[in-house]
Each structure stands twice: as C-alpha cells, then as structure tokens.
Enzyme design. Structure first.
Site, PDB file in Angstrom:
ATOM      1  N   ASN A   6      22.269 -10.645 -27.179  1.00  0.00           N
ATOM      2  CA  ASN A   6      23.604 -11.165 -26.861  1.00  0.00           C
ATOM      3  C   ASN A   6      24.120 -11.873 -28.105  1.00  0.00           C
ATOM      4  OD1 ASN A   6      25.876 -12.516 -25.984  1.00  0.00           O
ATOM      5  ND2 ASN A   6      24.897 -13.541 -24.268  1.00  0.00           N
ATOM      6  N   ARG A  61      24.903  -6.907 -25.245  1.00  0.00           N
ATOM      7  CA  ARG A  61      26.236  -7.344 -24.825  1.00  0.00           C
ATOM      8  C   ARG A  61      27.228  -6.867 -25.875  1.00  0.00           C
ATOM      9  NH1 ARG A  61      29.015 -13.040 -25.961  1.00  0.00           N
ATOM     10  NH2 ARG A  61      31.015 -12.647 -24.956  1.00  0.00           N
ATOM     11  N   HIS A 150      34.436 -12.049 -21.539  1.00  0.00           N
ATOM     12  CA  HIS A 150      33.467 -12.933 -20.863  1.00  0.00           C
ATOM     13  C   HIS A 150      33.190 -12.465 -19.433  1.00  0.00           C
ATOM     14  CE1 HIS A 150      34.846 -16.316 -23.756  1.00  0.00           C
ATOM     15  NE2 HIS A 150      33.679 -15.851 -24.183  1.00  0.00           N
ATOM     16  N   HIS A 178      34.817 -20.325 -18.473  1.00  0.00           N
ATOM     17  CA  HIS A 178      33.746 -20.171 -19.458  1.00  0.00           C
ATOM     18  C   HIS A 178      34.151 -20.891 -20.743  1.00  0.00           C
ATOM     19  CE1 HIS A 178      30.443 -17.905 -21.554  1.00  0.00           C
ATOM     20  NE2 HIS A 178      31.211 -18.228 -22.591  1.00  0.00           N
ATOM     21  N   LEU A 179      33.375 -21.905 -21.121  1.00  0.00           N
ATOM     22  CA  LEU A 179      33.717 -22.719 -22.285  1.00  0.00           C
ATOM     23  C   LEU A 179      32.571 -22.739 -23.284  1.00  0.00           C
ATOM     24  CD1 LEU A 179      35.366 -25.745 -20.421  1.00  0.00           C
ATOM     25  CD2 LEU A 179      36.495 -23.737 -21.405  1.00  0.00           C
ATOM     26  N   GLY A 180      32.606 -21.799 -24.207  1.00  0.00           N
ATOM     27  CA  GLY A 180      31.666 -21.785 -25.318  1.00  0.00           C
ATOM     28  C   GLY A 180      32.469 -21.845 -26.604  1.00  0.00           C
ATOM     29  N   GLY A 182      33.936 -19.304 -27.672  1.00  0.00           N
ATOM     30  CA  GLY A 182      35.077 -18.654 -27.049  1.00  0.00           C
ATOM     31  C   GLY A 182      35.296 -19.284 -25.686  1.00  0.00           C
ATOM     32  N   ARG A 211      39.590 -19.836 -32.569  1.00  0.00           N
ATOM     33  CA  ARG A 211      40.655 -18.914 -32.174  1.00  0.00           C
ATOM     34  C   ARG A 211      41.832 -19.682 -31.575  1.00  0.00           C
ATOM     35  NH1 ARG A 211      36.844 -15.023 -28.818  1.00  0.00           N
ATOM     36  NH2 ARG A 211      35.206 -16.471 -29.478  1.00  0.00           N
ATOM     37  N   VAL A 309      30.047 -25.932 -23.723  1.00  0.00           N
ATOM     38  CA  VAL A 309      30.916 -27.109 -23.699  1.00  0.00           C
ATOM     39  C   VAL A 309      30.886 -27.769 -22.327  1.00  0.00           C
ATOM     40  CG1 VAL A 309      33.280 -27.966 -23.936  1.00  0.00           C
ATOM     41  CG2 VAL A 309      32.400 -26.251 -25.541  1.00  0.00           C
ATOM     42  N   GLU A 311      28.637 -27.382 -19.937  1.00  0.00           N
ATOM     43  CA  GLU A 311      27.289 -27.829 -19.595  1.00  0.00           C
ATOM     44  C   GLU A 311      26.857 -29.033 -20.428  1.00  0.00           C
ATOM     45  OE1 GLU A 311      24.714 -24.357 -19.901  1.00  0.00           O
ATOM     46  OE2 GLU A 311      26.386 -23.138 -19.155  1.00  0.00           O
ATOM     47  N   GLU A 340      23.985 -14.694 -19.330  1.00  0.00           N
ATOM     48  CA  GLU A 340      24.463 -13.349 -19.602  1.00  0.00           C
ATOM     49  C   GLU A 340      23.309 -12.380 -19.855  1.00  0.00           C
ATOM     50  OE1 GLU A 340      28.727 -14.152 -21.798  1.00  0.00           O
ATOM     51  OE2 GLU A 340      26.893 -14.798 -22.812  1.00  0.00           O
TER      52      GLU A 340
END
Length: 359
Positions: A6, A61, A150, A178-180, A182, A211, A309, A311, A340
C-alpha cells in the site's frame, strides 16, 4: 500467503497475511524516501525470500483505476499499459505503485499480482453525483467523471462502524472521513456511496497535507497566464498547497498542532498564526462537507473518522465535531482505525474464491 503493498502519498505499508488473513509480518513507514522506493521493495522481498515464505498472491493498492478497472484485476502487460495512462491523474500515487509492481515482476515473476483500486467503490455513485456540469460530449469523450478515492478505506470503516453500532450496513446512513496525508469524505447510504469529496483526481475536495482541495477552477489558468509553466502549476496544486502552502513550513499535522498551541515565547508569531490558520481552514472545510452530506442523506446515523490525523489528534476530531449535534441531531461519532491492507487481502481472497467457483 498474500503479500500486500500500500503506497500512499506519504507512506509505504506492506503486510503479509496467512490464509486465515491473520497478519504474519508487516511494516508502516511514514514519509519514506520515494527516490529509493525500488531498493526498499527489493529489500522487503529479499527478506521474505530469506524467511522461506511461500507467496500465493501479491496485492497492490492502486489509487486511480479510471474507467478501465472496477474490481480486483490481474496485473499483466495490458493492464500495466492502461495504468500508465492514468499516471498524470494521480501523480503522487499511481507512478509509485507501478514501480512497486515492476520490482515484484522482476523478483517474483511466477507469483500472480492483483491490483485493488480506490476508485472501485465509487462506481456505484449515482450519475447526478458522478458527472460534472461540463458539456456532456466533452465529458464522455475524455472520461471526465468524479471517480472518488480512498474507497478501500471508506468501505472498510463503514463495515467496521456498522459492526460497532450493531446494525446492518444496509440500514445505515453514514459519513466517513479519511484524514491522512490525503483527505476525503464520503456519504454512504444502504452500504453504497452517494457522494464523495474527491473527483476526477485526488487533488480535489478537502484541504490535505500538500494538495489544495477544491479551488476556483480558473485559478490554475490564471497562474499559467502569469507565466508559471503548466507543469509547475500542477506541482503547486499537488505538492506545495494544502497545510504546507497555508502554514508555509510543514505538511505534517503534528507540526501544525505543536506550533499552533505553542506557549514558547521564542516561537515566531507569524509562523504560529499561519499554523493556526491552516488548522482552522482544515477543520472548517470538513465541517462544511459533513453538513452538506447530512442533508444529502436526509440525516446521519454515524460519523466515522479514520486515518492518521483523526486517530492521532483528539483536538482535530473535537474541532470537526464541535456543535454538529446541535444542528444535525443525535448520531454516533466513532474513530475507527482503517486497515486498507487487510481489506485488499480480503478482496483478493474473495476474488480467488469466486474464480475457483466459475472454473
């Protein structure tokens, strides 16, 4: 055993699963040196060979599947050529995934490889959310749709959220965030996505580490007209914007939080101000999307936050959720770690089971 790679925009994860889908080994690297990606993958594979692991499948992925792929797909020369066409639409992800696939082909040529796509989950989105308000002839000719990303993570945490709540996924209205590095947000009804923040590329939607997220579409054209080359404009939107662009010093939310809350007198006031602004903008845009998706769903049963982020920072979660229930009513708020790699391994195992039934 199933080996899963991934590759994110700021992470390198791999995991080895046995046939019961129990994790045997794995590693999670933050901000790896992508200039040496091939060497890192070679080292991982050599480690597995040295330990005499027998691999039945390798899963990857892949972020952008375009119109070509909507299910786990065996990797061959034909699929690789199609994936290369999508590199420009996911420049932080697809080229890196192809590098990993090439190393695996070279080192383990007899081991079947499969790609699992972030975009697959969103092929179920209704047309009114999938299309842009462009001339339809142009959109169809150039395949300009809202593909969404995502998807592996959104689908996984939605399933886990339903289990935690103790209800069937098909009976729930969910908003997954989803907060990573990206970031994206999805509205899910009856187990299917009805809308998502990312679109034609993974640059749109929420503010991310580097981004831009959504901006006025004329801005890139304006920047070109000022004399900035198109390639550089693209790099600005993908690699120099978001938290990095607003703060001016970092793309890491941990640094943003540290500086914005610093009590140190020697901390530069302007730097602290910009860190605070980046944090406020980040949470504000997420709250706007949550409100919009709650309306699109006609209510919400649960809000699910995931990614590094969410977590890793209770403050960010609190900023996002503050005041929502006063407006939207009662709903569950859950922070669920995404996985994932496990989701990819499961999809590969399920695909193999389906294929064996048809043979």
């Amino acid at each position: 055993m199933i080996l899963v790679f991934n590759i994110g925009s700021a992470s390198l994860r791999w995991c080895l699963y046995n046939k019961q889908l129990e994790e045997v080994e794995g590693e999670d690297q933050e901000y790896p040196n992508f200039q040496k990606l091939e060497k890192q993958i070679q080292k991982i594979i050599q480690h597995l060979i040295s330990n005499n692991y027998t691999l039945s499948k390798i899963g990857h992925r892949v972020v952008h599947g375009g119109v070509y792929f909507n299910q786990p797909t065996k990797i061959d020369n034909n699929s690789i050529e199609k994936l290369k066409e999508l590199n420009s639409l996911a420049p932080l992800h697809n080229p890196q995934a192809l590098k990993v696939i090439k190393v695996c082909q070279d080192k383990l040529p007899q081991t079947p490889q499969l790609a699992v796509f972030d975009t697959s989950f969103f092929t179920q989105m209704p047309d009114y959310a999938r299309y842009y308000s462009l001339p339809m002839e142009l959109a169809e000719k150039h395949k300009i749709y809202r593909y969404g990303f995502h998807g592996i993570s959104h689908e996984y945490v939605a399933q886990q959220g339903a289990r935690k709540i103790g209800q069937k996924l098909e009976n729930l209205k969910l908003i997954t965030v989803h907060l990573g590095a990206g970031a994206s947000i999805t509205a899910i009804e009856d187990g299917k996505p009805i809308d998502t923040s990312m679109g034609f590329t993974p640059t749109s939607g929420l503010i991310m580490a580097t981004r831009s997220g959504n901006i006025d579409p004329i801005i890139p054209l304006f920047l070109e007209e000022t004399g900035i080359p198109r390639r550089e404009v693209k790099a600005i939107l993908n690699k120099q914007s978001g938290l990095k662009g607003v703060s001016g010093f970092t793309n890491d939310m941990r640094d943003i939080l540290k500086v914005s809350q610093s009590k140190e007198k020697e901390e530069e006031p302007e730097r602290k101000k910009r860190a605070g602004l980046a944090l406020q903008m980040y949470a504000y845009k997420i709250k706007k999307y949550i409100g919009a998706y709650a309306v699109a769903l006609s209510g919400v049963d649960a809000l699910i936050l995931t990614g590094a982020v969410a977590e890793g920072s209770q403050l960010v979660c609190n900023m996002i959720t503050h005041g929502l229930k006063e407006v939207l009513g009662t709903f569950e708020t859950l922070v669920i770690p995404t996985n994932e790699e496990l989701a990819i391994a499961k999809k590969i195992k399920d695909a193999a089971t389906q294929n064996s039934k048809h043979e």
